[in-house]
Design an enzyme around this catalytic site. Structure first.
Site, PDB file in Angstrom:
ATOM      1  CD  GLU A  75      -3.044  -1.011   2.207  1.00  0.00           C
ATOM      2  OE1 GLU A  75      -2.946  -0.157   3.097  1.00  0.00           O
ATOM      3  OE2 GLU A  75      -4.030  -1.767   2.117  1.00  0.00           O
TER       4      GLU A  75
ATOM      5  CD  GLU B  95      -3.691  -5.911   3.897  1.00  0.00           C
ATOM      6  OE1 GLU B  95      -4.538  -5.077   4.313  1.00  0.00           O
ATOM      7  OE2 GLU B  95      -2.467  -5.732   3.981  1.00  0.00           O
TER       8      GLU B  95
HETATM    9  C1  BG6 Z   1      -4.261  -2.176   5.329  1.00  0.00           C
HETATM   10  C2  BG6 Z   1      -2.947  -2.564   5.859  1.00  0.00           C
HETATM   11  O1  BG6 Z   1      -4.191  -0.806   5.241  1.00  0.00           O
HETATM   12  O2  BG6 Z   1      -5.423  -2.412   6.032  1.00  0.00           O
HETATM   13  C3  BG6 Z   1      -3.015  -3.351   7.137  1.00  0.00           C
HETATM   14  O3  BG6 Z   1      -2.124  -3.139   4.903  1.00  0.00           O
HETATM   15  C4  BG6 Z   1      -4.117  -2.790   8.006  1.00  0.00           C
HETATM   16  O4  BG6 Z   1      -1.760  -3.306   7.721  1.00  0.00           O
HETATM   17  C5  BG6 Z   1      -5.430  -3.040   7.297  1.00  0.00           C
HETATM   18  O5  BG6 Z   1      -4.156  -3.294   9.291  1.00  0.00           O
HETATM   19  C6  BG6 Z   1      -6.639  -2.593   8.068  1.00  0.00           C
HETATM   20  O6  BG6 Z   1      -6.531  -1.252   8.438  1.00  0.00           O
HETATM   21  P1  BG6 Z   1      -6.940  -0.783   9.883  1.00  0.00           P
HETATM   22  O7  BG6 Z   1      -6.735   0.675   9.890  1.00  0.00           O
HETATM   23  O8  BG6 Z   1      -8.352  -1.148  10.060  1.00  0.00           O
HETATM   24  O9  BG6 Z   1      -6.040  -1.523  10.817  1.00  0.00           O
END
Ligand code: BG6
Length: 476
Positions: free
Chosen positions: A168, A376
Site C-alpha cells: 500500500e 488483503e
Molecule cells: C491495510 C494494511 O491498510 O489495512 C493493514 O495493509 C491494516 O496493515 C489493514 O491493518 C486494516 O486497516 P486498519 O486501519 O483497520 O487496521
C-alpha cells in the site's frame, strides 16, 4: 441462470499479517527500531497509546500460530519481514539472528504445505534511515532497499516463490505526508509526491533484482484499491469520478504496470507545482520492471460527485481511499467523495461492498492485463468473547462469504485470480485503532490495557473458512 466458473484447483486460499502488527519482540535478537517503534511512543499518535512492543507476540508463538493455520487447512500465508530485524541500521551489517527467525517460520509453513507469500515492506522502515536521510525522501534509500531485498531473495528464494514488494504505497505516503497520521507525520504534498516517486524507483529496482535472482518466482506490489463510482449519470459527476480514479489509483498502478504516470493527473499536479523531480533514466527504469501480478488490498469503494472550484478542499488524495471516512472530502475542481445511499458501513464507517471487489478485479484485468493476487480483504469489527471461549462472528462470515462470491463472479467474467488472503489470520494491532478493531479468524486475548494471557481462540469464522478451503469455494 448461469453457473459460475469453479475456483482453480491450485487457488491460494490464504490469510495475511504484517510484522509490526503481530510480532512484538521489538528489541529482541538484535532488531533495530523501525519508524513505528518510535512513532507509537509519541503521545497522541495512536488509540490509547498502543504500540507493537508485544503485539500478539507472534515472534515467540509462531509455531502455535502456524499449527492453527495448518489445522484450518490454509494453502497460503502472507506475512511481512521486518527490515530492521535483518539490517538493524537499515544498511551495513546483516543480522543473522533476524534471518534465522524467518528461516524457521518459512520452514514450518513449508512443512505444513502452506505457501509462504512474503511482503518485503509493510511500512516499518528502519528508524536509522529516517534519521539519516528522511527514508523515502532520499534516493539513497533505493540502494539500501535493494541490498535488503537481495539479501532476502538470496536467502529465501529457494523456498519462497511469491513476493510482495511495497504494501500500500498509496496509503503509506498519503497518511505519512498528507494527513500526518503515519510517520513521519507531516502535511506536505510536495514531499509526498517526491517520496512517492522515489518509492516507485525502489519498487522497480527490486523487481528487477528479483527476476535476476529468482527467475522461477513471482513478484508484485500490493495496492490499496478503492474503486470509485460516479454518484449518478450527470456528466459532471462522470468526469469527477474519472479524476478520482486517476488521482487515487492510476497514479500508482499505471506506474507499476506501464512505467508512466497518467497524463491528466500529471497536468493537474504540474499546475500546482507538485510533480516529482524526474532524473534521466527514471522512466526507463520504471518501464523495465514488470510485476508478475497486481497485489490487491480491497476493503471498500468510494462514491464521487462533481466538486466546484470553491468546494470541499481539505484534502487531495486518499480521501477516497479505504482510510477515509464517508464524510464529504475531496479536491476543489477535481471531485468530492459523498455517501453512497446503497451501501451500509462497518463499525469504522467503511462501506461494505462485495460487488466493488468484482469491479476492482475487472478494472485491473481490463487496464493492466495482469493476474491478481488478493493480498488483503476483511472486516474490522468489535468481537465479543463469550462464555466458554466462543466468538460468534457471523457478521464476519457473511462479509467474507459475499466477497468470495464476488471473486468467483470475477473469475467467471474472465479475470485471473491467483489467490485470496483474508485480513487477518490472528487478531492483531490496528495501526491507529489499537486492539479493539479485530480482523482475525483467531481471537487473541489481549486489549489496549495489556497483553493479558495472549491466548489464541478460534472464532466461528475460523471453522467456516476451513470448510470453504476444503470445498475449494462456497459450493459443493
Ligand atoms: C491495510 C494494511 O491498510 O489495512 C493493514 O495493509 C491494516 O496493515 C489493514 O491493518 C486494516 O486497516 P486498519 O486501519 O483497520 O487496521
Amino acid at each position: 441462470h448461469q453457473t459460475k466458473t469453479p475456483f482453480p484447483q491450485d487457488f491460494l486460499w490464504g490469510s495475511a499479517s504484517a510484522a509490526y502488527q503481530i510480532e512484538g519482540a521489538h528489541d529482541v535478537d538484535g532488531k533495530g527500531p523501525s519508524v513505528w517503534d518510535v512513532y507509537t511512543k509519541i503521545p497522541g499518535t495512536t488509540f490509547k497509546e498502543t504500540n507493537g512492543d508485544i503485539a500478539v507476540d507472534h515472534y515467540h508463538r509462531y509455531e502455535e500460530d502456524v499449527k492453527l493455520m495448518h489445522e484450518q487447512g490454509l494453502k497460503a500465508y502472507r506475512f511481512s519481514i521486518a527490515w530492521s530485524r535483518i539490517y538493524p541500521e537499515g544498511t551495513g551489517e546483516v543480522n543473522e539472528a533476524g534471518l534465522k527467525f524467518y528461516d524457521k517460520l518459512i520452514d514450518s509453513l513449508i512443512e505444513y504445505k502452506i505457501e509462504p507469500l512474503v511482503t518485503v515492506y509493510h511500512w516499518d522502515v528502519p528508524q536509522a534511515l529516517m534519521d539519516r536521510y528522511g527514508a523515502w525522501e532520499s534516493r539513497e534509500i533505493i540502494k539500501h532497499f535493494d541490498t535488503y531485498c537481495r539479501t532476502l531473495f538470496k536467502r529465501y528464494g529457494d523456498r519462497v516463490k511469491y513476493w510482495i514488494t511495497l504494501n500500500e504505497q498509496n496509503i503509506f505516503v498519503g497518511l505519512g505526508y498528507q494527513k500526518a497520521l503515519h510517520p513521519p507525520g507531516v502535511k506536505d504534498l510536495k514531499r509526498m509526491y517526491e517520496a512517492n516517486h522515489i518509492a516507485n524507483l525502489a519498487n522497480a529496482t527490486v523487481i528487477n533484482s528479483f527476476h535476476e535472482l529468482v527467475p522461477d518466482g513471482q513478484i508484485g506490489p500490493s495496492f490499496a484499491y478503492s474503486p470509485t463510482y460516479p454518484y449518478d449519470a450527470d456528466p459532471k459527476h462522470i468526469i469527477a469520478q474519472e479524476n478520482a480514479e486517476s488521482l487515487n489509483a492510476h497514479w500508482w498502478m499505471d506506474v507499476y504496470a506501464f512505467g508512466r504516470y497518467p497524463q491528466v493527473i500529471w497536468n493537474y499536479l504540474d499546475k500546482h507545482n507538485l510533480t516529482p523531480t524526474i532524473e534521466q533514466g527514471d522512466f526507463d527504469l520504471l518501464a523495465s520492471a514488470k510485476p508478475d501480478f497486481m497485489g490487491l488490498n480491497y476493503y471498500q469503494t468510494a462514491t464521487i460527485k462533481h466538486n466546484p472550484l470553491d468546494g470541499v478542499g481539505e484534502a487531495t488524495m486518499n480521501t477516497t481511499g479505504k482510510k477515509g471516512s464517508q464524510q464529504e472530502s475531496g479536491t476543489e475542481g477535481l471531485f468530492k467523495q459523498v455517501q453512497n445511499p446503497y451501501l451500509e458501513t462497518t463499525d469504522w464507517d467503511w462501506t461494505i461492498d462485495p460487488e466493488g471487489l468484482r469491479v476492482a478485479l475487472r478494472r485491473i484485468e481490463s487496464r493492466y492485463h495482469l493476474p491478481v493476487l488478493i493480498t488483503e480483504n476483511g472486516l474490522g469489527a468489535f468481537d465479543t468473547l463469550e462464555e466458554g471461549d466462543v466468538i460468534n462472528d457471523d457478521y464476519r462470515i457473511e462479509f467474507l462469504q459475499k466477497h468470495i462470491s464476488a471473486i468467483q463472479d470475477a473469475i467467471s467474467d474472465g479475470v485471473t485470480v491467483l489467490g485470496y488472503c483474508t485480513w487477518s489470520f490472528t487478531d492483531l494491532l490496528s495501526w491507529l485503532n489499537g486492539y479493539q478493531k479485530r480482523y482475525g479468524f483467531v481471537y487473541v486475548n489481549r486489549d489496549e490495557n495489556g497483553p493479558k494471557d495472549l491466548r489464541r481462540i478460534k472464532k466461528k469464522s475460523y471453522y467456516w473458512y476451513k470448510e470453504v478451503i476444503e470445498r475449494n469455494g462456497l459450493e459443493g
